[in-house]
Write a protein that holds these residues in place. Structure first.
Motif, PDB file in Angstrom:
ATOM      1  N   LEU A  50       5.564 -70.665  25.072  1.00  0.00           N
ATOM      2  CA  LEU A  50       5.283 -69.736  23.983  1.00  0.00           C
ATOM      3  C   LEU A  50       4.286 -68.720  24.528  1.00  0.00           C
ATOM      4  CD1 LEU A  50       5.501 -68.827  21.027  1.00  0.00           C
ATOM      5  CD2 LEU A  50       3.586 -70.358  20.541  1.00  0.00           C
ATOM      6  N   PHE A  51       4.820 -67.616  25.032  1.00  0.00           N
ATOM      7  CA  PHE A  51       3.993 -66.586  25.655  1.00  0.00           C
ATOM      8  C   PHE A  51       3.540 -65.571  24.606  1.00  0.00           C
ATOM      9  CE2 PHE A  51       6.809 -67.990  29.112  1.00  0.00           C
ATOM     10  CZ  PHE A  51       5.863 -68.321  30.074  1.00  0.00           C
ATOM     11  N   VAL A  52       2.260 -65.210  24.666  1.00  0.00           N
ATOM     12  CA  VAL A  52       1.702 -64.209  23.764  1.00  0.00           C
ATOM     13  C   VAL A  52       0.994 -63.166  24.608  1.00  0.00           C
ATOM     14  CG1 VAL A  52       0.098 -63.775  21.862  1.00  0.00           C
ATOM     15  CG2 VAL A  52       1.415 -65.907  21.919  1.00  0.00           C
ATOM     16  N   LYS A  53       1.298 -61.890  24.317  1.00  0.00           N
ATOM     17  CA  LYS A  53       0.651 -60.762  25.001  1.00  0.00           C
ATOM     18  C   LYS A  53       0.096 -59.849  23.929  1.00  0.00           C
ATOM     19  CE  LYS A  53       1.540 -56.953  28.246  1.00  0.00           C
ATOM     20  NZ  LYS A  53       0.219 -56.491  28.089  1.00  0.00           N
ATOM     21  N   GLU A  54      -1.217 -59.698  23.930  1.00  0.00           N
ATOM     22  CA  GLU A  54      -1.876 -58.849  22.955  1.00  0.00           C
ATOM     23  C   GLU A  54      -2.390 -57.588  23.617  1.00  0.00           C
ATOM     24  OE1 GLU A  54      -4.689 -59.687  19.317  1.00  0.00           O
ATOM     25  OE2 GLU A  54      -4.507 -61.418  20.636  1.00  0.00           O
ATOM     26  N   PRO A  58      -3.068 -59.675  29.647  1.00  0.00           N
ATOM     27  CA  PRO A  58      -1.932 -60.345  30.299  1.00  0.00           C
ATOM     28  C   PRO A  58      -1.265 -61.341  29.336  1.00  0.00           C
ATOM     29  CG  PRO A  58      -4.013 -61.067  31.267  1.00  0.00           C
ATOM     30  CD  PRO A  58      -4.336 -60.005  30.261  1.00  0.00           C
ATOM     31  N   GLU A  59      -0.005 -61.600  29.587  1.00  0.00           N
ATOM     32  CA  GLU A  59       0.747 -62.566  28.804  1.00  0.00           C
ATOM     33  C   GLU A  59       0.197 -63.970  29.095  1.00  0.00           C
ATOM     34  OE1 GLU A  59       5.370 -62.628  27.979  1.00  0.00           O
ATOM     35  OE2 GLU A  59       4.938 -63.470  29.954  1.00  0.00           O
ATOM     36  N   VAL A  60      -0.027 -64.764  28.039  1.00  0.00           N
ATOM     37  CA  VAL A  60      -0.600 -66.103  28.186  1.00  0.00           C
ATOM     38  C   VAL A  60       0.339 -67.107  27.529  1.00  0.00           C
ATOM     39  CG1 VAL A  60      -2.553 -67.595  27.579  1.00  0.00           C
ATOM     40  CG2 VAL A  60      -2.956 -65.199  28.171  1.00  0.00           C
ATOM     41  N   ASP A  61       0.610 -68.216  28.217  1.00  0.00           N
ATOM     42  CA  ASP A  61       1.457 -69.276  27.677  1.00  0.00           C
ATOM     43  C   ASP A  61       0.621 -70.150  26.741  1.00  0.00           C
ATOM     44  OD1 ASP A  61       3.378 -71.155  27.108  1.00  0.00           O
ATOM     45  OD2 ASP A  61       3.630 -71.833  29.182  1.00  0.00           O
ATOM     46  N   THR A 141      12.116 -62.832  21.634  1.00  0.00           N
ATOM     47  CA  THR A 141      10.970 -61.930  21.753  1.00  0.00           C
ATOM     48  C   THR A 141      10.802 -61.165  20.453  1.00  0.00           C
ATOM     49  OG1 THR A 141      11.419 -61.688  24.119  1.00  0.00           O
ATOM     50  CG2 THR A 141       9.945 -60.072  23.113  1.00  0.00           C
ATOM     51  N   GLU A 142       9.557 -61.118  19.992  1.00  0.00           N
ATOM     52  CA  GLU A 142       9.235 -60.401  18.757  1.00  0.00           C
ATOM     53  C   GLU A 142       7.945 -59.627  18.987  1.00  0.00           C
ATOM     54  OE1 GLU A 142       9.242 -61.403  14.034  1.00  0.00           O
ATOM     55  OE2 GLU A 142       8.498 -62.941  15.382  1.00  0.00           O
ATOM     56  N   THR A 143       7.896 -58.423  18.470  1.00  0.00           N
ATOM     57  CA  THR A 143       6.721 -57.578  18.635  1.00  0.00           C
ATOM     58  C   THR A 143       6.199 -57.159  17.266  1.00  0.00           C
ATOM     59  OG1 THR A 143       7.580 -56.756  20.733  1.00  0.00           O
ATOM     60  CG2 THR A 143       5.861 -55.451  19.690  1.00  0.00           C
ATOM     61  N   THR A 153       5.332 -61.707  21.275  1.00  0.00           N
ATOM     62  CA  THR A 153       5.469 -63.154  21.389  1.00  0.00           C
ATOM     63  C   THR A 153       6.847 -63.445  21.958  1.00  0.00           C
ATOM     64  OG1 THR A 153       4.066 -63.450  19.455  1.00  0.00           O
ATOM     65  CG2 THR A 153       5.387 -65.339  20.120  1.00  0.00           C
ATOM     66  N   ARG A 154       6.873 -64.291  22.994  1.00  0.00           N
ATOM     67  CA  ARG A 154       8.140 -64.667  23.626  1.00  0.00           C
ATOM     68  C   ARG A 154       8.214 -66.183  23.670  1.00  0.00           C
ATOM     69  NH1 ARG A 154       9.595 -65.323  29.219  1.00  0.00           N
ATOM     70  NH2 ARG A 154       7.494 -64.620  29.775  1.00  0.00           N
ATOM     71  N   VAL A 155       9.219 -66.713  22.970  1.00  0.00           N
ATOM     72  CA  VAL A 155       9.451 -68.144  22.935  1.00  0.00           C
ATOM     73  C   VAL A 155      10.567 -68.457  23.921  1.00  0.00           C
ATOM     74  CG1 VAL A 155      10.192 -70.081  21.482  1.00  0.00           C
ATOM     75  CG2 VAL A 155       8.800 -68.230  20.509  1.00  0.00           C
ATOM     76  N   VAL A 156      10.343 -69.442  24.776  1.00  0.00           N
ATOM     77  CA  VAL A 156      11.360 -69.854  25.743  1.00  0.00           C
ATOM     78  C   VAL A 156      11.781 -71.278  25.404  1.00  0.00           C
ATOM     79  CG1 VAL A 156      11.900 -70.236  28.174  1.00  0.00           C
ATOM     80  CG2 VAL A 156      10.331 -68.393  27.525  1.00  0.00           C
ATOM     81  N   MET A 157      13.100 -71.475  25.316  1.00  0.00           N
ATOM     82  CA  MET A 157      13.659 -72.788  25.017  1.00  0.00           C
ATOM     83  C   MET A 157      14.632 -73.154  26.141  1.00  0.00           C
ATOM     84  SD  MET A 157      14.415 -72.190  20.993  1.00  0.00           S
ATOM     85  CE  MET A 157      14.303 -73.871  20.434  1.00  0.00           C
ATOM     86  N   THR A 158      14.771 -74.451  26.385  1.00  0.00           N
ATOM     87  CA  THR A 158      15.681 -74.950  27.405  1.00  0.00           C
ATOM     88  C   THR A 158      16.777 -75.756  26.734  1.00  0.00           C
ATOM     89  OG1 THR A 158      13.905 -75.033  29.024  1.00  0.00           O
ATOM     90  CG2 THR A 158      15.879 -76.317  29.518  1.00  0.00           C
TER      91      THR A 158
END
Length: 160
Positions: A50-54, A58-61, A141-143, A153-158
């Motif tokens: 769950l990456f967040v970039k404000e 930098p983008e943080v998991d 990804t949502e902004t 916010t970028r959510v990554v799922m496997t």
């Protein structure tokens, strides 16, 4: 970091996870799969990042932080069914926390329009995010912009 935005995004994710409380479905044998986004999304998925970039930060998991407070979050499974519905499973250890945050959501539907994933909950409220696929991963990804600060916010799922 704007923590309320992260909580709101996390709440949406937890809402999806609660959909599974009453539904379990059998999976079909994979024959190589449908390469279209509609074919790629069908199946069982687990959250991995769950990456967040404000702003310009930098983008943080945030996934390690979430799982530190709610370890069972990594075991939530979201199932995108071929009929456009969403279900899944939530570990018993997460049930109370999930219910406290988002309540009981009994059904949800999804639709893919180009690169947009549109989720509609049982009350008719819709959420839209950009979706992409790479191998066995799916990213949402949502902004949002609030007070002149853009948060992505970028959510990554496997796929399981």
């Amino acid at each position: 970091m704007k923590f309320s935005s992260v909580i709101r995004k996390f709440t949406v994710l937890l809402a999806l996870a609660t959909l599974s409380l009453a539904v379990m479905n059998c999976s079909k044998k994979d024959d190589g799969g449908d390469p279209s986004p509609q074919g790629q999304i069908v199946g069982s998925w687990k959250f991995t990042n769950l990456f967040v970039k404000e702003g310009s930060s930098p983008e943080v998991d945030q996934f390690p932080i979430i799982t530190a407070f709610l370890p069972c979050f990594k075991d939530i499974v979201i199932i995108f069914n071929a009929n456009g519905t969403v279900s899944g499973t939530v570990p018993a250890a997460c049930q109370g926390d999930v219910d406290d945050v988002v309540g009981d959501i009994t059904q949800s539907k999804y639709e893919l329009k180009g690169d947009q994933l549109i989720l509609t909950d049982s009350d008719g409220q819709q959420s839209s995010m950009t979706v992409s696929f790479s191998g066995n991963t799916m990213s949402w990804t949502e902004t949002d912009t609030d007070g002149g600060v853009t948060t992505t916010t970028r959510v990554v799922m496997t796929k399981q």
